[in-house]
Enzyme design. Structure first.
Site, PDB file in Angstrom:
ATOM      1  N   ARG A 155     -19.760  -6.212   1.403  1.00  0.00           N
ATOM      2  CA  ARG A 155     -20.008  -5.332   0.291  1.00  0.00           C
ATOM      3  C   ARG A 155     -20.510  -5.762  -0.706  1.00  0.00           C
ATOM      4  NH1 ARG A 155     -13.235  -4.161   0.320  1.00  0.00           N
ATOM      5  NH2 ARG A 155     -13.145  -4.220   2.673  1.00  0.00           N
ATOM      6  N   GLN A 201       1.808  -0.071   3.960  1.00  0.00           N
ATOM      7  CA  GLN A 201       0.712  -0.630   4.436  1.00  0.00           C
ATOM      8  C   GLN A 201       0.764  -2.141   4.398  1.00  0.00           C
ATOM      9  OE1 GLN A 201      -2.028  -2.149   2.799  1.00  0.00           O
ATOM     10  NE2 GLN A 201      -2.854  -3.134   4.568  1.00  0.00           N
ATOM     11  N   ARG A 205     -15.713   0.134   5.432  1.00  0.00           N
ATOM     12  CA  ARG A 205     -15.683  -1.105   4.346  1.00  0.00           C
ATOM     13  C   ARG A 205     -15.819  -2.282   4.931  1.00  0.00           C
ATOM     14  NH1 ARG A 205     -14.568   0.321  -0.763  1.00  0.00           N
ATOM     15  NH2 ARG A 205     -13.082  -1.589  -1.479  1.00  0.00           N
ATOM     16  N   GLY A 257      -8.438   8.942   1.926  1.00  0.00           N
ATOM     17  CA  GLY A 257      -8.429   7.705   0.969  1.00  0.00           C
ATOM     18  C   GLY A 257      -9.231   8.085  -0.479  1.00  0.00           C
ATOM     19  N   SER A 278      -0.459   0.750  -0.243  1.00  0.00           N
ATOM     20  CA  SER A 278      -0.861  -0.433  -0.038  1.00  0.00           C
ATOM     21  C   SER A 278      -0.384  -1.748  -0.563  1.00  0.00           C
ATOM     22  CB  SER A 278      -2.303  -0.290  -0.648  1.00  0.00           C
ATOM     23  OG  SER A 278      -3.127  -1.515  -0.319  1.00  0.00           O
ATOM     24  N   SER A 331      -9.361   4.421  12.810  1.00  0.00           N
ATOM     25  CA  SER A 331      -9.727   4.000  11.638  1.00  0.00           C
ATOM     26  C   SER A 331     -10.741   2.760  11.461  1.00  0.00           C
ATOM     27  CB  SER A 331      -8.748   3.383  10.516  1.00  0.00           C
ATOM     28  OG  SER A 331      -9.162   3.104   9.328  1.00  0.00           O
ATOM     29  N   ASP A 368      -8.212   8.824  10.021  1.00  0.00           N
ATOM     30  CA  ASP A 368      -8.836   8.781   8.514  1.00  0.00           C
ATOM     31  C   ASP A 368     -10.546   8.532   8.720  1.00  0.00           C
ATOM     32  OD1 ASP A 368      -9.735   5.991   8.680  1.00  0.00           O
ATOM     33  OD2 ASP A 368      -8.076   5.450   7.447  1.00  0.00           O
ATOM     34  N   THR A 395      -2.455  -3.320   9.077  1.00  0.00           N
ATOM     35  CA  THR A 395      -3.593  -3.243   8.838  1.00  0.00           C
ATOM     36  C   THR A 395      -4.240  -4.296  10.068  1.00  0.00           C
ATOM     37  OG1 THR A 395      -4.043  -2.045   7.244  1.00  0.00           O
ATOM     38  CG2 THR A 395      -5.963  -3.122   7.848  1.00  0.00           C
ATOM     39  N   THR A 445      -4.936   3.013  -0.080  1.00  0.00           N
ATOM     40  CA  THR A 445      -6.106   2.351  -0.840  1.00  0.00           C
ATOM     41  C   THR A 445      -5.597   1.547  -1.984  1.00  0.00           C
ATOM     42  OG1 THR A 445      -6.073   4.380  -1.948  1.00  0.00           O
ATOM     43  CG2 THR A 445      -7.478   4.194  -0.160  1.00  0.00           C
ATOM     44  N   ARG A 473     -13.462  15.561   4.664  1.00  0.00           N
ATOM     45  CA  ARG A 473     -13.978  16.021   3.435  1.00  0.00           C
ATOM     46  C   ARG A 473     -13.542  17.601   3.017  1.00  0.00           C
ATOM     47  NH1 ARG A 473     -13.664  11.642   2.725  1.00  0.00           N
ATOM     48  NH2 ARG A 473     -15.183  10.046   2.094  1.00  0.00           N
TER      49      ARG A 473
END
Length: 350
Positions: free
Chosen positions: A163, A126, A243, A294, A104, A238, A271, A154, A76, A275
């Site tokens: 966003r 990443q 996002r 993340g 990241s 993923s 991912d 990625t 992240t 939780r």
């Protein structure tokens, strides 16, 4: 702070509004963002009883490297938004828990700084393919020289997803991005990543480095099979934490068919929406080698830096161990597909 939602609430209460919106938001209507969590709740556990779980272990390995649990830190961006120590604190937390951290490209600590902070921690890097191909090559060389053990490419970011929180705030990069400093990036919406990326770029990356390549952002069987053809070592299921493209399925929903298609040809990670320890258990049952978190790790970082991130990892590990014991599983290899069933199975019998 006794459950993950406590860390989430703390971050919501304490982070400045502009940071909070960037770190928490999803794309467009945030339908996928919500689905990532709710999809886990539609999966039910069918525990077995009268099994000896007195000697329970969560140890496993990823790409041949041992880790204490199948829970790693996902890449992240901009950890210093959450805490001044940023990615250095995060990698120290990962080291203390004996697990993997993925750094990241858009980190607020450099490749070398993070490596020096925890040289004995399992670290992956990443990568985005940048418009400047030579710059991309140099990033790969820096990561390999600093002892990173895998390259995570990625592949779901041809353009940045819409966003609306970031658009509303005209979000600008408030912190230095040392890995990208010479590119002079002013905004996370800058087109620094190339939109011309194809499968040939995987072949190119593999020609540059001895690090195994993992592709992150796979959601279809066809793409998983294509990735195997190009020699990847791992497939990371993923949707970029909800996002990027909105209304795509949650990773946990497509995981089983990808696992079936890939077989033993590559390791599978997942991912998105993890939780609870039961979520980790479900992902392992459906064929993932490991899960990566993340936002929860960033919540912990916001709360108390390295120690807060460690607490989040410890909390999930504790929940996983209890869930395994109550399901009759003493080790990860005891966790089978039959442990998980979709709730619709029960509706069909009504």
């Amino acid at each position: 702070m006794i459950r993950l939602s406590d860390f989430e609430q703390y971050a919501l209460d304490q982070l400045p509004k502009i940071f909070k919106e960037y770190l928490f938001e999803g794309s467009c209507g945030e339908f996928t963002l919500k689905e990532n969590e709710s999809a886990f709740q539609r999966l039910k556990l069918l525990p077995r009883v009268l099994r000896d779980v007195s000697h329970l272990t969560t140890e496993t390995s990823i790409l041949g490297k041992k880790i204490s649990m199948p829970i790693g830190i996902a890449p992240t961006s901009s950890h210093k938004m959450a805490h001044p120590d940023g990615e250095v604190a995060m990698v120290k937390a990962a080291r203390s828990m004996g697990t993997c951290m993925v750094l990241s490209t858009y980190a607020t600590c450099s490749i070398e700084e993070v490596a020096d902070a925890a040289p004995d921690c399992l670290r992956w890097f990443q990568l985005y393919i940048m418009t400047d191909k030579e710059f991309t090559r140099k990033l790969v060389m820096r990561a390999e020289a600093a002892g990173y053990k895998a390259l995570v490419l990625t592949v779901d970011t041809y353009v940045v997803g819409i966003r609306y929180g970031s658009v509303r705030n005209n979000f600008q990069c408030p912190l230095k991005l040392p890995n990208l400093e010479s590119l002079n990036i002013k905004s996370y919406l800058d087109p620094a990543c190339t939109s011309t990326i194809t499968w040939k770029h995987i072949d190119w990356l593999r020609s540059l480095t001895k690090m195994p390549v993992v592709v992150k952002g796979i959601l279809t069987v066809d793409d998983a099979r294509e990735a195997v053809k190009h020699g990847v070592a791992g497939i990371w299921v993923s949707n970029h934490g909800g996002r990027q493209l909105d209304t795509v399925p949650a990773p946990i929903e497509v995981l089983p068919e990808i696992v079936k298609a890939v077989g033993d040809n590559a390791e599978i990670y997942v991912d998105g929406g993890v939780r609870y320890g039961t979520d980790v258990l479900k992902a392992i049952a459906l064929g993932a080698r490991a899960v990566f978190i993340g936002r929860p790790a960033l919540w912990g970082l916001t709360y108390n830096g390295e120690e807060g991130a460690r607490q989040v990892l410890q909390l999930l590990l504790n929940e996983l161990r209890v869930a395994m014991a109550l399901s009759g599983c003493a080790a990860l290899h005891d966790i089978s597909r039959s442990l998980v069933i979709h709730q619709s199975h029960f509706w069909s019998k009504l």
